[in-house]
Design a protein around this motif. Sequence first.
Motif, PDB file in Angstrom:
ATOM      1  N   PHE A   1     -37.009 -31.583 -37.205  1.00 36.43           N
ATOM      2  CA  PHE A   1     -36.774 -30.563 -36.543  1.00 36.43           C
ATOM      3  C   PHE A   1     -35.398 -29.977 -36.818  1.00 36.43           C
ATOM      4  N   THR A   2     -34.432 -30.775 -36.976  1.00 41.51           N
ATOM      5  CA  THR A   2     -33.098 -30.100 -37.167  1.00 41.51           C
ATOM      6  C   THR A   2     -33.048 -29.507 -38.633  1.00 41.51           C
ATOM      7  N   GLN A   3     -33.739 -30.231 -39.619  1.00 42.38           N
ATOM      8  CA  GLN A   3     -34.043 -29.462 -41.036  1.00 42.38           C
ATOM      9  C   GLN A   3     -34.499 -28.209 -41.039  1.00 42.38           C
ATOM     10  N   TRP A   4     -35.512 -28.124 -40.041  1.00 41.90           N
ATOM     11  CA  TRP A   4     -36.270 -26.720 -39.825  1.00 41.90           C
ATOM     12  C   TRP A   4     -35.356 -25.774 -39.203  1.00 41.90           C
ATOM     13  N   LEU A   5     -34.352 -26.178 -38.065  1.00 39.97           N
ATOM     14  CA  LEU A   5     -33.701 -25.432 -37.425  1.00 39.97           C
ATOM     15  C   LEU A   5     -32.501 -24.688 -38.401  1.00 39.97           C
ATOM     16  N   ILE A   6     -32.063 -25.762 -39.219  1.00 37.31           N
ATOM     17  CA  ILE A   6     -31.064 -25.113 -40.399  1.00 37.31           C
ATOM     18  C   ILE A   6     -31.650 -24.205 -41.375  1.00 37.31           C
ATOM     19  N   ASP A   7     -32.765 -24.441 -41.480  1.00 38.80           N
ATOM     20  CA  ASP A   7     -33.691 -23.421 -42.670  1.00 38.80           C
ATOM     21  C   ASP A   7     -33.945 -22.290 -41.921  1.00 38.80           C
ATOM     22  N   VAL A   8     -34.095 -22.313 -40.908  1.00 38.63           N
ATOM     23  CA  VAL A   8     -34.190 -21.118 -40.045  1.00 38.63           C
ATOM     24  C   VAL A   8     -33.105 -20.119 -40.060  1.00 38.63           C
ATOM     25  N   ALA A   9     -31.999 -20.837 -39.654  1.00 37.44           N
ATOM     26  CA  ALA A   9     -30.697 -20.248 -39.527  1.00 37.44           C
ATOM     27  C   ALA A   9     -30.344 -19.527 -40.760  1.00 37.44           C
ATOM     28  N   ILE A  10     -30.432 -20.584 -41.947  1.00 40.26           N
ATOM     29  CA  ILE A  10     -29.899 -19.922 -43.261  1.00 40.26           C
ATOM     30  C   ILE A  10     -30.757 -18.735 -43.574  1.00 40.26           C
ATOM     31  N   HIS A  11     -32.116 -18.691 -43.465  1.00 45.45           N
ATOM     32  CA  HIS A  11     -32.984 -17.682 -43.888  1.00 45.45           C
ATOM     33  C   HIS A  11     -33.538 -16.665 -42.998  1.00 45.45           C
ATOM     34  N   LYS A  12     -32.782 -16.725 -41.934  1.00 48.03           N
ATOM     35  CA  LYS A  12     -33.253 -15.645 -40.784  1.00 48.03           C
ATOM     36  C   LYS A  12     -32.952 -14.170 -41.291  1.00 48.03           C
ATOM     37  N   GLN A  13     -33.674 -13.404 -40.704  1.00 49.40           N
ATOM     38  CA  GLN A  13     -33.711 -12.083 -40.867  1.00 49.40           C
ATOM     39  C   GLN A  13     -33.096 -11.381 -39.612  1.00 49.40           C
ATOM     40  N   GLY A  14     -32.110 -10.607 -39.480  1.00 49.00           N
ATOM     41  CA  GLY A  14     -31.654 -10.073 -38.205  1.00 49.00           C
ATOM     42  C   GLY A  14     -30.650 -11.057 -37.496  1.00 49.00           C
ATOM     43  N   ALA A  15     -30.410 -10.690 -36.373  1.00 49.21           N
ATOM     44  CA  ALA A  15     -29.320 -11.443 -35.485  1.00 49.21           C
ATOM     45  C   ALA A  15     -30.269 -12.392 -34.377  1.00 49.21           C
ATOM     46  N   GLY A  16     -31.264 -12.362 -34.505  1.00 51.00           N
ATOM     47  CA  GLY A  16     -32.010 -13.123 -33.317  1.00 51.00           C
ATOM     48  C   GLY A  16     -32.048 -12.612 -32.067  1.00 51.00           C
ATOM     49  N   LEU A  17     -32.820 -13.467 -31.108  1.00 52.42           N
ATOM     50  CA  LEU A  17     -32.656 -12.696 -29.707  1.00 52.42           C
ATOM     51  C   LEU A  17     -31.322 -12.925 -29.116  1.00 52.42           C
ATOM     52  N   GLN A  18     -30.626 -11.958 -28.617  1.00 52.27           N
ATOM     53  CA  GLN A  18     -29.303 -12.065 -28.059  1.00 52.27           C
ATOM     54  C   GLN A  18     -29.392 -11.526 -26.360  1.00 52.27           C
ATOM     55  N   GLU A  19     -28.378 -12.009 -25.730  1.00 53.50           N
ATOM     56  CA  GLU A  19     -28.515 -11.857 -24.342  1.00 53.50           C
ATOM     57  C   GLU A  19     -28.417 -10.549 -24.010  1.00 53.50           C
ATOM     58  N   ASP A  20     -29.277  -9.906 -23.034  1.00 51.39           N
ATOM     59  CA  ASP A  20     -29.099  -8.573 -22.792  1.00 51.39           C
ATOM     60  C   ASP A  20     -28.531  -8.556 -21.467  1.00 51.39           C
ATOM     61  N   ILE A  21     -27.316  -8.197 -21.313  1.00 58.37           N
ATOM     62  CA  ILE A  21     -26.644  -8.166 -20.172  1.00 58.37           C
ATOM     63  C   ILE A  21     -26.503  -7.018 -19.204  1.00 58.37           C
ATOM     64  N   TRP A  22     -27.284  -6.016 -19.915  1.00 62.32           N
ATOM     65  CA  TRP A  22     -27.350  -4.793 -18.889  1.00 62.32           C
ATOM     66  C   TRP A  22     -28.598  -4.527 -18.283  1.00 62.32           C
ATOM     67  N   VAL A  23     -29.606  -5.502 -18.276  1.00 68.80           N
ATOM     68  CA  VAL A  23     -30.945  -5.525 -17.563  1.00 68.80           C
ATOM     69  C   VAL A  23     -30.636  -5.378 -16.136  1.00 68.80           C
ATOM     70  N   ALA A  24     -31.224  -4.898 -15.141  1.00 66.29           N
ATOM     71  CA  ALA A  24     -30.884  -4.862 -13.959  1.00 66.29           C
ATOM     72  C   ALA A  24     -31.127  -6.426 -13.249  1.00 66.29           C
ATOM     73  N   GLY A  25     -32.334  -7.102 -13.799  1.00 65.55           N
ATOM     74  CA  GLY A  25     -32.550  -8.635 -13.152  1.00 65.55           C
ATOM     75  C   GLY A  25     -31.090  -9.338 -13.461  1.00 65.55           C
ATOM     76  N   ALA A  26     -30.480  -9.269 -14.180  1.00 67.09           N
ATOM     77  CA  ALA A  26     -29.249 -10.155 -14.782  1.00 67.09           C
ATOM     78  C   ALA A  26     -28.340 -10.019 -13.464  1.00 67.09           C
ATOM     79  N   ALA A  27     -28.236  -9.203 -12.879  1.00 63.35           N
ATOM     80  CA  ALA A  27     -27.377  -9.312 -11.574  1.00 63.35           C
ATOM     81  C   ALA A  27     -28.001 -10.456 -10.488  1.00 63.35           C
ATOM     82  N   GLN A  28     -29.387 -10.731 -10.491  1.00 66.65           N
ATOM     83  CA  GLN A  28     -29.748 -11.654  -9.627  1.00 66.65           C
ATOM     84  C   GLN A  28     -29.790 -13.159 -10.201  1.00 66.65           C
ATOM     85  N   GLY A  29     -28.770 -13.174 -11.386  1.00 67.68           N
ATOM     86  CA  GLY A  29     -28.717 -14.478 -12.101  1.00 67.68           C
ATOM     87  C   GLY A  29     -29.740 -14.881 -13.199  1.00 67.68           C
ATOM     88  N   ASN A  30     -30.690 -13.880 -13.402  1.00 68.60           N
ATOM     89  CA  ASN A  30     -31.741 -13.882 -14.418  1.00 68.60           C
ATOM     90  C   ASN A  30     -30.887 -13.852 -15.687  1.00 68.60           C
TER      91      ASN A  30
END
Length: 187
Positions: A153-182
């Motif tokens: 699994f670690t080999q796979w995760l390293i491969d994903v990181a090395i060959h990823k396209q884009g920035a990946g999923l990033q936290e969206d802190i501006w969504v309304a539900g984030a205020a409730q701890g989501n």
Amino acid sequence: MSINYCVTCGSPMATRMLDGVERRVCTSEACGAVHWGNYSIGVGALVIRDGKILLVRRAQEPGKGNWTNPGGYIEQLEDIGTTVVREVLEETGVTSRVKSIIALRDQPRSIHNVYIGFEMEYVGGEPTPDGVEVDAAAFFALDELEHMPVASFTQWLIDVAIHKQGAGLQEDIWVAGAAQGNQYYRL
């Protein structure tokens, strides 16, 4: 193993068809809680410093003796970002920060496991194993990994990181539900 008593109110459970699946349901009309199944959610970190990847050597089964990325399981009231930062710190003494979610592994089985892979930013500290779950921790160059027992699994995760396209999923802190701890993540 079958759930015999309701974890919410303690009443006996019964098997009923719900959504086309046999499920354990509380017999109390006041409660009616449904046992949806057994699940676990794990997180794993890929921390990179100066082109080297932080790995730990497992001191316990499963995978004793294998090198893997630091990680672990979420606590009931802990968000996944906090969990992965905590697990890295506990296992290695390294402080890190979430950059993005880069991978997800889904293992449907008796305890359905979902494991979320994070790309992490190195903040500080030198790798020091916790001496319980891991007996070694260090940063390694990719060519060093070729001669080490690195978990698949670690080999796979390293491969994903090395060959990823884009920035990946990033936290969206501006969504309304984030205020409730989501927490919300988006591309």
